[in-house]
Design an enzyme around this catalytic site. Structure first.
Site, PDB file in Angstrom:
ATOM      1  N   LYS A  81       0.681   0.818  -9.511  1.00 21.21           N
ATOM      2  CA  LYS A  81      -0.020   0.501  -8.269  1.00 21.21           C
ATOM      3  C   LYS A  81      -0.758   1.734  -7.757  1.00 21.21           C
ATOM      4  O   LYS A  81      -0.235   2.856  -7.822  1.00 21.21           O
ATOM      5  CB  LYS A  81       1.003   0.010  -7.239  1.00 21.21           C
ATOM      6  CG  LYS A  81       0.414  -0.435  -5.905  1.00 21.21           C
ATOM      7  CD  LYS A  81       1.520  -0.976  -5.008  1.00 21.21           C
ATOM      8  CE  LYS A  81       1.003  -1.373  -3.637  1.00 21.21           C
ATOM      9  NZ  LYS A  81       2.094  -1.890  -2.768  1.00 21.21           N
ATOM     10  N   SER A 156       0.923  -5.944  -0.584  1.00 16.96           N
ATOM     11  CA  SER A 156      -0.133  -5.070  -1.055  1.00 16.96           C
ATOM     12  C   SER A 156      -0.098  -4.791  -2.554  1.00 16.96           C
ATOM     13  O   SER A 156      -0.986  -4.106  -3.074  1.00 16.96           O
ATOM     14  CB  SER A 156      -0.053  -3.739  -0.297  1.00 16.96           C
ATOM     15  OG  SER A 156       1.185  -3.086  -0.553  1.00 16.96           O
ATOM     16  N   SER A 180       5.724  -6.231   0.256  1.00 17.02           N
ATOM     17  CA  SER A 180       4.538  -6.025  -0.573  1.00 17.02           C
ATOM     18  C   SER A 180       4.748  -6.225  -2.066  1.00 17.02           C
ATOM     19  O   SER A 180       3.786  -6.305  -2.820  1.00 17.02           O
ATOM     20  CB  SER A 180       3.975  -4.611  -0.349  1.00 17.02           C
ATOM     21  OG  SER A 180       3.417  -4.511   0.925  1.00 17.02           O
TER      22      SER A 180
END
Length: 470
Positions: A81, A156, A180
């Site tokens: 990520k 996210s 997330s």
């Protein structure tokens, strides 16, 4: 063999690499080909390190030839990520503020994976500052859901779950500061773990905007894949284990005893999509048939003080970032500039007062898990919505607001307990829904044992979106 590599579990892939029926170069090239062909529709990756990945794979093949593999993840690709630092790669964090930033060192979880022989493919897309529940930003645009690229995979960690669900990477590591990892995993039909606070130690990273409530966690297709990853990064050193009382995550699952499970299908009057409730309820019926003791009821915790004060953490974090970077207000999106200004107006009393609220909540949550082993809720109150929209404004015919879809997850970040999202099934539009299982602090291994047992009892194991099978 090569055509089905992306369908392998991590154990299957690792065994094939060690017995020589696969090479790490063949594996990485397989995923790079899929990324080139499929990712234009998804926009999961924001940076791809083809040469670096092939170089790491070649080194792994040398180790395999010598009979000296580094462990179960040696030679296997991973997506990271884009708010976790990887040496030599950009870390844009979804914001123009960091558009030209490149990391010089690995953040600790990345370092642990690299030391285990992981092949780092590249970085995955995030919302700006990883502070939104969808995945889109001014630098790279939005990410689509492999089950329907017109819809969001959530956020996210949306780029990471899209990469894994779409068969572009066998696993990823992301972060979870309010759901997330868990909500996006639920939206894409895969598995995502938010470990206990400090279970995966962090160091050499970006400013922690959500304090210790944001943790690093793994994203994969099965609970067993999650277990393999956690066995390697779920503790850094023996000193860390002693400090927090953690034992290493076992590489092998155990059959769980009969567990005391509390199923909470909704929080008060907050709206939840009826299909999600039905799918989670049917999943709980499966758990009961497995011999677990089920209680259906409400969550006996006062979530109001946590929900009301949650923005204090993010706003204070953004204010600190703005203080450290004079160009902040010229480069960030207006909503984040407003949050930073609001954070700048907070007093020390405001911030410390909310930390006291969190500490009191952690004590109350600990008492809850004296009566129950696992709490089950939906992962999200809504199904995925259009990918360029930040949140679904209406859920089950009721106005929901910006956090209406996200009500089930941030309390788990506040208390610091482990939570895992598992597929609960698919709705009438063939979109997946997730359920969240939460355990006591430090009970990550128990939660994984439970998840593996539940997963084996479900008929959907290995189901792929149509896009990924092209």
């Amino acid at each position: 063999m090569t055509k089905d590599i992306y369908r392998m579990t991590l154990r299957e892939m690792g065994e094939s690499l060690r017995d020589g029926s696969l090479t790490a170069i063949a594996v990485v090239d397989h995923y790079l080909e899929r990324i080139e062909r499929i990712d234009p529709a998804l926009n999961a990756f924001v940076y791809l390190d083809k040469d670096g990945a092939r170089g790491a794979a070649a080194q792994a093949d040398v180790r395999f030839s010598a009979g000296e593999p580094l462990g179960p993840l040696d030679g296997i690709p991973v997506a990271v990520k884009d708010n976790l630092l990887v040496a030599g790669m950009p870390c844009v964090w979804g914001t123009r503020l960091f558009e030209n930033f490149s990391a010089e060192t690995d953040e600790l979880p990345v370092q642990l994976l690299r030391e285990a022989g992981a092949v780092i493919l590249g970085k995955t897309n995030v919302p700006e500052f990883t502070l939104r529940g969808f995945t889109g930003n001014p630098v790279f645009g939005s990410t689509g859901n492999p089950w329907n690229p017109a819809l969001t995979p959530g956020g996210s960690s949306g780029g990471s779950v899209a990469a894994v669900a779409g068969g572009l990477a066998p696993y990823s590591i992301g972060t979870d500061g309010g759901g997330s990892i868990r909500r996006p995993a639920g939206y894409t039909g895969i598995v995502g773990l938010k470990p206990s606070i400090a279970r995966i130690p962090r160091n050499n990273g970006l400013l922690p905007l959500l304090s210790d409530c944001e943790v690093v966690g793994p994203i994969a297709r099965t609970s067993d894949d999650i277990r393999v990853i956690m066995s390697l990064i779920g503790h850094a050193t023996s000193e860390d284990q002693r400090s927090y009382g953690f034992r290493p995550i076992s590489l092998e699952a155990e059959e769980p005893k009969a567990l005391r499970i509390l199923f909470v299908e909704r929080f008060g009057e907050a709206p939840v999509d009826p299909e999600i409730v039905a799918l989670c309820s049917a999943s709980v019926d499966v758990m009961q048939r497995l011999g677990h003791q089920i209680t259906r009821g409400s969550l006996p915790l006062d979530l109001g003080p946590i929900s009301n004060g949650w923005q204090i953490l993010a706003n204070a974090g953004l204010a600190k970032l703005a203080q450290d970077m004079p160009c902040f207000f010229d480069l960030v999106s207006p909503a984040f500039a407003d949050q930073a200004r609001a954070g700048g107006k907070l007093s020390a009393s405001d911030y410390v007062g909310f930390i006291e609220t969190i500490n009191a909540f952690r004590f109350a949550a600990g008492k809850l898990f004296e009566d129950f082993d696992v709490v089950i809720t939906p992962s999200s109150a809504a199904h995925p919505w259009p990918r360029d929209t930040q949140f679904p404004p209406v859920i089950d015919g009721k106005d929901a607001g910006p956090r209406g879809h996200a009500i089930f997850t941030n309390w788990v970040n506040a208390c610091g307990h482990p939570g895992i999202s598992l597929p609960a099934g698919w709705n009438s539009d063939n979109m997946p829904a997730g359920l969240q299982a939460v355990g006591a602090y430090g009970a990550d291994d128990l939660l994984l044992n439970f998840a593996t047992q539940f997963e084996k009892a479900q008929p959907w194991a290995g189901r792929w979106p149509a896009l990924a099978t092209v």
